[in-house]
Design an enzyme around this catalytic site. Structure first.
Site, PDB file in Angstrom:
ATOM      1  N   CYS A 216      11.609  -1.816 -20.192  1.00  0.00           N
ATOM      2  CA  CYS A 216      10.994  -2.469 -21.354  1.00  0.00           C
ATOM      3  C   CYS A 216      11.930  -3.387 -22.159  1.00  0.00           C
ATOM      4  O   CYS A 216      11.466  -4.399 -22.682  1.00  0.00           O
ATOM      5  CB  CYS A 216      10.283  -1.464 -22.241  1.00  0.00           C
ATOM      6  SG  CYS A 216      11.298  -0.093 -22.779  1.00  0.00           S
TER       7      CYS A 216
ATOM      8  N   ARG B 186      21.061   5.053 -14.363  1.00  0.00           N
ATOM      9  CA  ARG B 186      21.581   5.823 -15.494  1.00  0.00           C
ATOM     10  C   ARG B 186      22.711   6.706 -15.013  1.00  0.00           C
ATOM     11  O   ARG B 186      22.579   7.364 -13.973  1.00  0.00           O
ATOM     12  CB  ARG B 186      20.488   6.719 -16.102  1.00  0.00           C
ATOM     13  CG  ARG B 186      19.341   5.921 -16.642  1.00  0.00           C
ATOM     14  CD  ARG B 186      18.305   6.809 -17.296  1.00  0.00           C
ATOM     15  NE  ARG B 186      17.172   5.980 -17.713  1.00  0.00           N
ATOM     16  CZ  ARG B 186      16.119   6.424 -18.373  1.00  0.00           C
ATOM     17  NH1 ARG B 186      16.047   7.706 -18.705  1.00  0.00           N
ATOM     18  NH2 ARG B 186      15.147   5.604 -18.713  1.00  0.00           N
TER      19      ARG B 186
ATOM     20  N   GLU C  45      23.875   9.787 -15.074  1.00  0.00           N
ATOM     21  CA  GLU C  45      23.355  11.096 -15.479  1.00  0.00           C
ATOM     22  C   GLU C  45      24.424  12.172 -15.318  1.00  0.00           C
ATOM     23  O   GLU C  45      25.389  11.992 -14.596  1.00  0.00           O
ATOM     24  CB  GLU C  45      22.140  11.474 -14.613  1.00  0.00           C
ATOM     25  CG  GLU C  45      20.920  10.577 -14.787  1.00  0.00           C
ATOM     26  CD  GLU C  45      20.052  10.968 -15.979  1.00  0.00           C
ATOM     27  OE1 GLU C  45      20.435  11.872 -16.748  1.00  0.00           O
ATOM     28  OE2 GLU C  45      18.982  10.354 -16.138  1.00  0.00           O
TER      29      GLU C  45
ATOM     30  N   ARG D 136      16.661  14.235 -10.383  1.00  0.00           N
ATOM     31  CA  ARG D 136      17.471  13.601 -11.425  1.00  0.00           C
ATOM     32  C   ARG D 136      18.536  12.778 -10.740  1.00  0.00           C
ATOM     33  O   ARG D 136      19.517  13.301 -10.251  1.00  0.00           O
ATOM     34  CB  ARG D 136      18.096  14.632 -12.374  1.00  0.00           C
ATOM     35  CG  ARG D 136      18.936  13.982 -13.481  1.00  0.00           C
ATOM     36  CD  ARG D 136      19.309  14.951 -14.582  1.00  0.00           C
ATOM     37  NE  ARG D 136      18.127  15.511 -15.210  1.00  0.00           N
ATOM     38  CZ  ARG D 136      17.410  14.892 -16.155  1.00  0.00           C
ATOM     39  NH1 ARG D 136      17.775  13.705 -16.590  1.00  0.00           N
ATOM     40  NH2 ARG D 136      16.354  15.470 -16.663  1.00  0.00           N
TER      41      ARG D 136
ATOM     42  N   GLU E 161       7.130   0.458 -14.897  1.00  0.00           N
ATOM     43  CA  GLU E 161       7.008   0.616 -16.342  1.00  0.00           C
ATOM     44  C   GLU E 161       5.962  -0.355 -16.850  1.00  0.00           C
ATOM     45  O   GLU E 161       5.983  -1.543 -16.548  1.00  0.00           O
ATOM     46  CB  GLU E 161       8.331   0.393 -17.071  1.00  0.00           C
ATOM     47  CG  GLU E 161       8.122   0.609 -18.576  1.00  0.00           C
ATOM     48  CD  GLU E 161       9.385   0.908 -19.373  1.00  0.00           C
ATOM     49  OE1 GLU E 161      10.459   1.034 -18.792  1.00  0.00           O
ATOM     50  OE2 GLU E 161       9.246   1.012 -20.611  1.00  0.00           O
TER      51      GLU E 161
ATOM     52  N   GLU F 260       9.484  16.772 -16.008  1.00  0.00           N
ATOM     53  CA  GLU F 260       8.810  15.598 -16.581  1.00  0.00           C
ATOM     54  C   GLU F 260       8.661  14.553 -15.485  1.00  0.00           C
ATOM     55  O   GLU F 260       9.640  14.160 -14.864  1.00  0.00           O
ATOM     56  CB  GLU F 260       9.635  15.028 -17.742  1.00  0.00           C
ATOM     57  CG  GLU F 260       9.032  13.745 -18.294  1.00  0.00           C
ATOM     58  CD  GLU F 260       9.937  13.005 -19.286  1.00  0.00           C
ATOM     59  OE1 GLU F 260      10.761  13.654 -19.956  1.00  0.00           O
ATOM     60  OE2 GLU F 260       9.784  11.771 -19.372  1.00  0.00           O
TER      61      GLU F 260
ATOM     62  N   ASN G  57       5.835   9.522 -18.779  1.00  0.00           N
ATOM     63  CA  ASN G  57       5.461   9.675 -20.185  1.00  0.00           C
ATOM     64  C   ASN G  57       4.660   8.475 -20.674  1.00  0.00           C
ATOM     65  O   ASN G  57       4.566   7.455 -19.997  1.00  0.00           O
ATOM     66  CB  ASN G  57       6.698   9.897 -21.046  1.00  0.00           C
ATOM     67  CG  ASN G  57       7.688   8.755 -20.937  1.00  0.00           C
ATOM     68  OD1 ASN G  57       7.311   7.620 -20.680  1.00  0.00           O
ATOM     69  ND2 ASN G  57       8.946   9.058 -21.107  1.00  0.00           N
TER      70      ASN G  57
ATOM     71  N   CYS H  72       5.209   1.957 -24.340  1.00  0.00           N
ATOM     72  CA  CYS H  72       5.419   1.823 -22.909  1.00  0.00           C
ATOM     73  C   CYS H  72       5.175   3.155 -22.213  1.00  0.00           C
ATOM     74  O   CYS H  72       5.112   4.203 -22.853  1.00  0.00           O
ATOM     75  CB  CYS H  72       6.827   1.322 -22.610  1.00  0.00           C
ATOM     76  SG  CYS H  72       8.120   2.398 -23.214  1.00  0.00           S
TER      77      CYS H  72
ATOM     78  N   ARG I   3       9.963  11.160  -9.232  1.00  0.00           N
ATOM     79  CA  ARG I   3       9.436  12.370  -9.868  1.00  0.00           C
ATOM     80  C   ARG I   3       8.047  12.715  -9.335  1.00  0.00           C
ATOM     81  O   ARG I   3       7.727  13.863  -9.092  1.00  0.00           O
ATOM     82  CB  ARG I   3       9.393  12.176 -11.388  1.00  0.00           C
ATOM     83  CG  ARG I   3      10.767  11.952 -12.025  1.00  0.00           C
ATOM     84  CD  ARG I   3      11.480  13.250 -12.300  1.00  0.00           C
ATOM     85  NE  ARG I   3      12.836  13.063 -12.786  1.00  0.00           N
ATOM     86  CZ  ARG I   3      13.201  13.124 -14.065  1.00  0.00           C
ATOM     87  NH1 ARG I   3      12.288  13.326 -15.009  1.00  0.00           N
ATOM     88  NH2 ARG I   3      14.465  12.959 -14.409  1.00  0.00           N
TER      89      ARG I   3
HETATM   90  P1  ATP Z   1      14.576  13.218 -18.819  1.00  0.00           P
HETATM   91  O1  ATP Z   1      14.270  13.951 -20.102  1.00  0.00           O
HETATM   92  O2  ATP Z   1      14.061  13.892 -17.594  1.00  0.00           O
HETATM   93  O3  ATP Z   1      16.014  12.814 -18.725  1.00  0.00           O
HETATM   94  P2  ATP Z   1      13.924  10.760 -20.047  1.00  0.00           P
HETATM   95  O4  ATP Z   1      13.277  11.221 -21.285  1.00  0.00           O
HETATM   96  O5  ATP Z   1      15.338  10.328 -20.077  1.00  0.00           O
HETATM   97  O6  ATP Z   1      13.744  11.858 -18.905  1.00  0.00           O
HETATM   98  P3  ATP Z   1      12.564   8.297 -20.063  1.00  0.00           P
HETATM   99  O7  ATP Z   1      13.706   7.453 -20.432  1.00  0.00           O
HETATM  100  O8  ATP Z   1      11.550   8.597 -21.069  1.00  0.00           O
HETATM  101  O9  ATP Z   1      13.045   9.634 -19.394  1.00  0.00           O
HETATM  102  O10 ATP Z   1      11.915   7.640 -18.747  1.00  0.00           O
HETATM  103  C1  ATP Z   1      10.603   7.901 -18.356  1.00  0.00           C
HETATM  104  C2  ATP Z   1      10.468   8.362 -16.939  1.00  0.00           C
HETATM  105  O11 ATP Z   1      11.495   7.851 -16.094  1.00  0.00           O
HETATM  106  C3  ATP Z   1      10.600   9.849 -16.789  1.00  0.00           C
HETATM  107  O12 ATP Z   1       9.383  10.478 -17.092  1.00  0.00           O
HETATM  108  C4  ATP Z   1      10.918   9.978 -15.325  1.00  0.00           C
HETATM  109  O13 ATP Z   1       9.763   9.827 -14.539  1.00  0.00           O
HETATM  110  C5  ATP Z   1      11.787   8.786 -15.071  1.00  0.00           C
HETATM  111  N1  ATP Z   1      13.216   9.157 -15.113  1.00  0.00           N
HETATM  112  C6  ATP Z   1      14.035   9.169 -16.179  1.00  0.00           C
HETATM  113  N2  ATP Z   1      15.278   9.547 -15.842  1.00  0.00           N
HETATM  114  C7  ATP Z   1      15.254   9.771 -14.500  1.00  0.00           C
HETATM  115  C8  ATP Z   1      16.231  10.172 -13.543  1.00  0.00           C
HETATM  116  N3  ATP Z   1      17.484  10.394 -13.891  1.00  0.00           N
HETATM  117  N4  ATP Z   1      15.845  10.320 -12.266  1.00  0.00           N
HETATM  118  C9  ATP Z   1      14.572  10.055 -11.889  1.00  0.00           C
HETATM  119  N5  ATP Z   1      13.612   9.666 -12.740  1.00  0.00           N
HETATM  120  C10 ATP Z   1      13.933   9.516 -14.034  1.00  0.00           C
HETATM  121 ZN    ZN Z   2      10.125   1.751 -22.188  1.00  0.00          ZN
HETATM  122 MG    MG Z   3      17.145  11.351 -19.678  1.00  0.00          MG
END
Ligand code: ATP
Ligand code: ZN
Ligand code: MG
Length: 486
Positions: free
Chosen positions: A290, A320, A322, A331, A339, A417, A420, A445, A452
């Site tokens: 976004c 990311r 992570e 993850r 998106e 998750e 969202n 968004c 996932r």
């Molecule tokens: P989480 O709490 O699991 O770290 P997030 O709140 O960081 O997720 P958002 O930034 O809101 O995630 O991104 C929305 C979506 O992107 C998540 O619902 C998920 O489907 C995907 N996503 C986010 N981080 C990851 C990741 N490290 N690996 C795979 N998918 C991801």
């Molecule tokens: Zn966004």
């Molecule tokens: Mg996260």
């Protein structure tokens, strides 16, 4: 509040002879603060003590008027120098431990903060640093109170329990079969069977959710500028999760000669030599799609007939840094997301959210046949800011969609998750100065994480197409074979 500012202004010449005139002049303009002015040789010394209006604002206004006064007497002013600035303000909560900020010394006594700034140039006042420093102190104290607390989570809806085909970890199973291979921290290579499943997920999202609701595709760069992330807040929010990008200092092969020579001899990258040839980063790899979308719309006025503006991206993966990232594909450090971004009136977004939920429900129930649930989540810092509770803030916020992972066991906690839906109010609209002709705009968004969706599906439905639900089989009923390796 107390703002006690001592500063000096360099004059183009000595001017003690006009000291009395100056006092008269200052009396006439009537400054709403305790003001002391003195000419010492070719220096003008000013002290402003104020309890309400901020002295750093008063001085900027006063400086303009002084410039006129001195100008008439053929004396130039060479800028404001802050000698010493003491600010005393009260905070709502007593800090739990020491805090510090750049550019100032802090002394905190219970809820009274004494901030002392010395020896700064005029820009420091003009660029608004002081107000941001006060805000930063308050923010750091607030943070001490919510740190470590969990985000607020409230179940909205949950499907019935389902019987699952198996209880194995699909990532492990895919690795055993050679369908996926870890390339570097959290970055996976998907061989044809795994790629086919992920593409099927993508197709389902596009055909069952994105297209029917009228979202239109855009394509964006994978690089996101710091300027964009400063506006969205990502650069202050998660600087430690970004993959930074460096441009080379030069394209000229001569500049790289030593690097290449070392590489040829040692077959290793000499990191010091490499860093010499790189510029400091100014961009990073897409973290969420976004920000670039908002950046592309910055400064635009959207016609009423184009509202709500509905767009989506699936051109770039998101990266990311992570925690962990070696285990499975749920993850990862590089993931594939669709998106969607929506901009419209509050009412339009509320309506859209209902439609989105309905389409997602259709996918999870009728196509993927998942055991899933929806929850309202609010990060703790937003609850603090009084976000929950008020009517407007009931609309703002995030709904998480989660799926149960049978291989992890405990049904009461092992949910992932998978995507969202967020409505963020006018936060980004304001940050990027996006307008409509008449309407008040909000935006939001929804990120659909394809890894996932895939993990959730495989964890519940297994890896054998004959066990898959018929809705999904319409999208993928046979897996492409793996190449034979000897
Ligand atoms: P989480 O709490 O699991 O770290 P997030 O709140 O960081 O997720 P958002 O930034 O809101 O995630 O991104 C929305 C979506 O992107 C998540 O619902 C998920 O489907 C995907 N996503 C986010 N981080 C990851 C990741 N490290 N690996 C795979 N998918 C991801
Ligand atoms: Zn966004
Ligand atoms: Mg996260």
């Amino acid at each position: 509040m107390k703002f006690d500012l001592k500063c000096s202004v360099q004059l183009s010449r000595e001017a003690e002879e006009i000291a009395d005139e100056l006092q008269e002049f200052v009396k006439d303009i009537g400054v709403d603060a305790d003001l002391k002015l003195e000419i010492e040789g070719d220096k003008l010394l000013i002290q402003i003590t104020s309890h309400e209006k901020r002295s750093h604002q008063i001085i900027l206004q006063l400086y303009k008027q002084l410039a006129v006064f001195f100008g008439k007497r053929k004396i130039g002013l060479r800028g404001i120098h802050v000698d010493e600035y003491e600010i005393e303000f009260e905070v709502e909560k007593k800090p739990l431990k020491d805090i510090s900020i750049p550019f100032a010394d802090l002394k905190i006594n219970d809820k009274i903060v004494l901030m002392k700034i010395v020896d700064k140039e005029e820009d420091f006042l003009r660029e608004g640093y002081v107000d941001r420093m006060i805000r930063l102190v308050k923010e750091k104290i607030d943070k001490q109170y919510y740190e470590g607390k969990k985000e607020y989570w409230q179940l909205l809806w949950q499907s019935e329990e389902k019987e699952h085909v198996w209880n194995k970890d699909p990532s492990e199973e895919m690795q055993k079969r050679g369908w996926i291979k870890l390339m570097s921290k959290g970055k996976w290579f998907y061989f044809p069977p795994a790629a086919a499943i992920m593409r099927a997920m993508e197709k389902i999202a596009l055909q069952e959710v994105v297209a029917p609701l009228g979202f239109k595709e855009i394509i964006q760069p994978m690089h996101v500028s710091f300027a964009t992330w400063i506006r969205t807040g990502h650069l202050e929010g998660m600087p430690g999760e970004i993959y930074y990008i460096c441009e080379p200092e030069s394209r000229e092969i001569e500049e790289w000669e030593k690097f290449v020579d070392l590489l040829k001899i040692t077959r290793q990258v000499d990191e010091k030599e490499l860093l010499k040839n790189l510029k400091p980063p100014k961009t990073g790899v897409c973290y969420a799609q976004c920000p670039n979308i908002y950046a592309a719309l910055a400064g635009k006025t959207i016609a009423e007939e184009s509202l709500p503006l509905l767009i989506f991206d699936h051109s770039t993966p998101s990266d990311r840094y992570e925690a962990g990232g070696k285990h499975g594909i749920e993850r990862v450090d590089e993931f594939h997301r669709i998106e969607i971004v929506y901009i419209g009136t509050k009412e339009q977004l509320i309506e859209l959210r209902e439609k989105l939920i309905e389409r997602y429900r259709h996918v999870f129930d009728n196509i993927l046949d998942l055991e899933w649930r929806m929850a309202r989540v609010t990060p703790f810092y937003l609850q603090q800011a009084g976000i929950a509770g008020e009517e407007e803030n009931e609309i703002k916020g995030t709904i998480d969609f989660e799926a149960y992972l049978p291989y992890r066991g405990d049904r009461s906690k092992e949910w992932l998750e998978i995507q969202n839906i967020s409505i963020v109010g006018d936060k980004y609209i304001k940050a990027f100065n996006i307008k409509a002709q008449k309407s008040q705009l909000w935006s939001g968004c929804s990120g659909i994480g394809l890894e996932r969706w895939m993990v959730a599906f495989l964890a519940q439905k297994g890896m054998e197409p004959e066990n898959w639900p018929s809705g999904f089989k319409k999208y993928l009923d046979k897996l492409p074979g793996m190449p034979k390796f000897l």
